[in-house]
Design a protein around this motif. Structure first.
Motif, PDB file in Angstrom:
ATOM      1  N   UNK A 155      -3.090  -4.626   8.029  1.00 40.60           N
ATOM      2  CA  UNK A 155      -1.941  -3.727   7.879  1.00 40.60           C
ATOM      3  C   UNK A 155      -2.118  -2.495   8.761  1.00 40.60           C
ATOM      4  N   UNK A 156      -1.002  -1.884   9.049  1.00 36.86           N
ATOM      5  CA  UNK A 156      -0.967  -0.619   9.792  1.00 36.86           C
ATOM      6  C   UNK A 156       0.081   0.255   9.132  1.00 36.86           C
ATOM      7  N   UNK A 157      -0.358   1.359   8.574  1.00 37.43           N
ATOM      8  CA  UNK A 157       0.518   2.218   7.764  1.00 37.43           C
ATOM      9  C   UNK A 157       0.766   3.545   8.475  1.00 37.43           C
ATOM     10  N   UNK A 215       4.273   8.978  -1.772  1.00 37.15           N
ATOM     11  CA  UNK A 215       5.305   9.539  -0.900  1.00 37.15           C
ATOM     12  C   UNK A 215       5.567   8.676   0.336  1.00 37.15           C
ATOM     13  N   UNK A 216       4.792   7.625   0.506  1.00 35.59           N
ATOM     14  CA  UNK A 216       5.080   6.680   1.589  1.00 35.59           C
ATOM     15  C   UNK A 216       4.556   5.319   1.168  1.00 35.59           C
ATOM     16  N   UNK A 217       5.376   4.289   1.366  1.00 36.24           N
ATOM     17  CA  UNK A 217       5.033   2.956   0.856  1.00 36.24           C
ATOM     18  C   UNK A 217       5.254   1.921   1.945  1.00 36.24           C
ATOM     19  N   UNK A 218       4.332   0.982   2.032  1.00 33.82           N
ATOM     20  CA  UNK A 218       4.426  -0.090   3.014  1.00 33.82           C
ATOM     21  C   UNK A 218       4.249  -1.434   2.323  1.00 33.82           C
ATOM     22  N   UNK A 221       0.860  -1.187   0.000  1.00 35.73           N
ATOM     23  CA  UNK A 221       0.000   0.000   0.000  1.00 35.73           C
ATOM     24  C   UNK A 221       0.895   1.235   0.000  1.00 35.73           C
ATOM     25  N   UNK A 222       0.385   2.314  -0.548  1.00 35.50           N
ATOM     26  CA  UNK A 222       1.147   3.563  -0.592  1.00 35.50           C
ATOM     27  C   UNK A 222       0.250   4.762  -0.469  1.00 35.50           C
ATOM     28  N   UNK A 223       0.732   5.790   0.232  1.00 35.56           N
ATOM     29  CA  UNK A 223       0.018   7.063   0.308  1.00 35.56           C
ATOM     30  C   UNK A 223       0.372   7.890  -0.918  1.00 35.56           C
ATOM     31  N   UNK A 224      -0.648   8.468  -1.538  1.00 36.63           N
ATOM     32  CA  UNK A 224      -0.484   9.197  -2.796  1.00 36.63           C
ATOM     33  C   UNK A 224      -1.171  10.542  -2.690  1.00 36.63           C
ATOM     34  N   UNK A 225      -0.539  11.581  -3.207  1.00 37.96           N
ATOM     35  CA  UNK A 225      -1.160  12.899  -3.277  1.00 37.96           C
ATOM     36  C   UNK A 225      -0.864  13.524  -4.638  1.00 37.96           C
ATOM     37  N   UNK A 226      -1.661  14.526  -4.991  1.00 41.74           N
ATOM     38  CA  UNK A 226      -1.439  15.217  -6.258  1.00 41.74           C
ATOM     39  C   UNK A 226      -0.452  16.358  -6.037  1.00 41.74           C
ATOM     40  N   UNK A 227       0.574  16.422  -6.893  1.00 41.55           N
ATOM     41  CA  UNK A 227       1.667  17.375  -6.739  1.00 41.55           C
ATOM     42  C   UNK A 227       1.776  18.226  -7.999  1.00 41.55           C
ATOM     43  N   UNK A 238      -5.025   6.255  -0.312  1.00 40.09           N
ATOM     44  CA  UNK A 238      -4.209   5.068  -0.111  1.00 40.09           C
ATOM     45  C   UNK A 238      -4.434   4.143  -1.299  1.00 40.09           C
ATOM     46  N   UNK A 239      -3.356   3.740  -1.943  1.00 35.38           N
ATOM     47  CA  UNK A 239      -3.436   2.891  -3.120  1.00 35.38           C
ATOM     48  C   UNK A 239      -2.863   1.509  -2.805  1.00 35.38           C
ATOM     49  N   UNK A 240      -3.603   0.478  -3.214  1.00 34.65           N
ATOM     50  CA  UNK A 240      -3.148  -0.903  -3.032  1.00 34.65           C
ATOM     51  C   UNK A 240      -2.544  -1.411  -4.336  1.00 34.65           C
ATOM     52  N   UNK A 241      -1.390  -2.029  -4.216  1.00 35.20           N
ATOM     53  CA  UNK A 241      -0.678  -2.527  -5.394  1.00 35.20           C
ATOM     54  C   UNK A 241      -0.435  -4.022  -5.231  1.00 35.20           C
ATOM     55  N   UNK A 242      -0.718  -4.772  -6.300  1.00 34.47           N
ATOM     56  CA  UNK A 242      -0.566  -6.227  -6.280  1.00 34.47           C
ATOM     57  C   UNK A 242       0.158  -6.660  -7.542  1.00 34.47           C
ATOM     58  N   UNK A 243       1.122  -7.591  -7.378  1.00 36.15           N
ATOM     59  CA  UNK A 243       1.859  -8.085  -8.536  1.00 36.15           C
ATOM     60  C   UNK A 243       1.654  -9.584  -8.688  1.00 36.15           C
ATOM     61  N   UNK A 244       1.270  -9.969  -9.903  1.00 33.46           N
ATOM     62  CA  UNK A 244       1.128 -11.380 -10.271  1.00 33.46           C
ATOM     63  C   UNK A 244       1.920 -11.598 -11.559  1.00 33.46           C
TER      64      UNK A 244
END
Length: 262
Positions: free
Chosen positions: A94-96, A73-76, A52-58, A119-125
């Motif tokens: 999870x706890x971020x 800007x922050x990834x767990x 998971x990662x915190x995302x903002x518009x820049x 908060x964005x969830x990322x999964x790789x297969x």
């Protein structure tokens, strides 16, 4: 209040992911908690990782142009590799952590115009990465930040918008590659001398840095210029400070030093 996301990962028949936040409200320096539910599709797969990662518009300045981009800007990392059978359900708590410099998005129950945070969830297969949509996250000010914002409102300043700009502020230690500007219309008593006031917070676990920029009106024989002020206080001192009086004194001194008057 629970925000849910359901995304289909890696095409038809692949695993699906649902992210549930226990509470989407947080403060800088706090945490977000939740769980990720991965549900197997029509066939077994090997999950490489879930993160998971915190995302903002820049806002980014590039030469003579500007553009907006979503920046993580922050990834767990939540898991490493694991096999997922067809139809199998896999629950991942999870706890971020929320970085101290995370921009504020909400104030007094109102979303700040111009802000995007999630908060964005990322999964790789099989080396194919699926980045899901953003689950909205509301970042509320620390008590010390709230006191400064309250003081500006009491002085008569009116919030206009906020944004996040890539870059660094001279003389201010930052851990993130961007900073937030919260913009205000001037209070009536300063309106003849000031076009706009911009406020930036840079928080750490020990203290709060407050950066002010005022865009001054030009006169018949003078150019409009910016003026900067910086305050560095620990949280106990911030709670004891009369911010309305301190900000008013700095504004008046700054304006008069430039030869402008109310």
């Amino acid at each position: 209040m629970v925000f849910k996301k359901l995304m289909q990962a890696m095409g038809v028949g692949g695993p699906s992911v649902e992210t549930v936040l226990t509470n989407p409200n947080c403060r800088p320096g706090g945490q977000l908690e939740g769980r990720i539910q991965v549900l197997g599709g029509d066939h077994p797969v090997d999950i490489e990782y879930v993160a998971v990662g915190l995302v903002t518009r820049v806002e980014v300045e590039s030469g003579d142009s500007e553009y907006d981009t979503n920046q993580e800007f922050h990834r767990l990392p939540v898991t490493g590799a694991f096999p997922l059978a067809a139809g199998q359900r896999y629950d991942i708590p999870f706890r971020c952590d929320v970085p101290w410099e995370t921009p504020i998005t909400d104030l007094y129950g109102r979303h700040l115009t111009g802000m995007t945070m999630g908060l964005r969830t990322e999964l790789e297969v099989a080396r194919a990465v699926d980045k899901g949509d953003l689950d909205p996250v509301a970042v509320h000010p620390l008590p010390a930040q709230e006191r400064v914002l309250d003081a500006l409102v009491r002085l008569g300043f009116r919030f206009t918008r906020a944004d996040v700009e890539r870059g660094r502020i001279h003389g201010v230690h930052q851990t993130l590659p961007f900073y937030q500007e919260i913009e205000f219309y001037p209070a009536p008593q300063y309106a003849r001398a000031i076009n706009q006031l911009e406020l930036t917070f840079v928080a750490t676990p020990q203290h709060l840095q407050i950066v002010l920029e005022i865009d001054k009106r030009g006169g018949v024989f003078t150019e409009g210029r910016d003026a900067f002020g910086r305050f560095n206080v620990d949280y106990a001192s911030a709670d004891r400070t009369d911010w309305a009086a301190q900000l008013d004194a700095w504004l008046r001194q700054s304006i008069q030093q430039r030869g402008l008057f109310f």
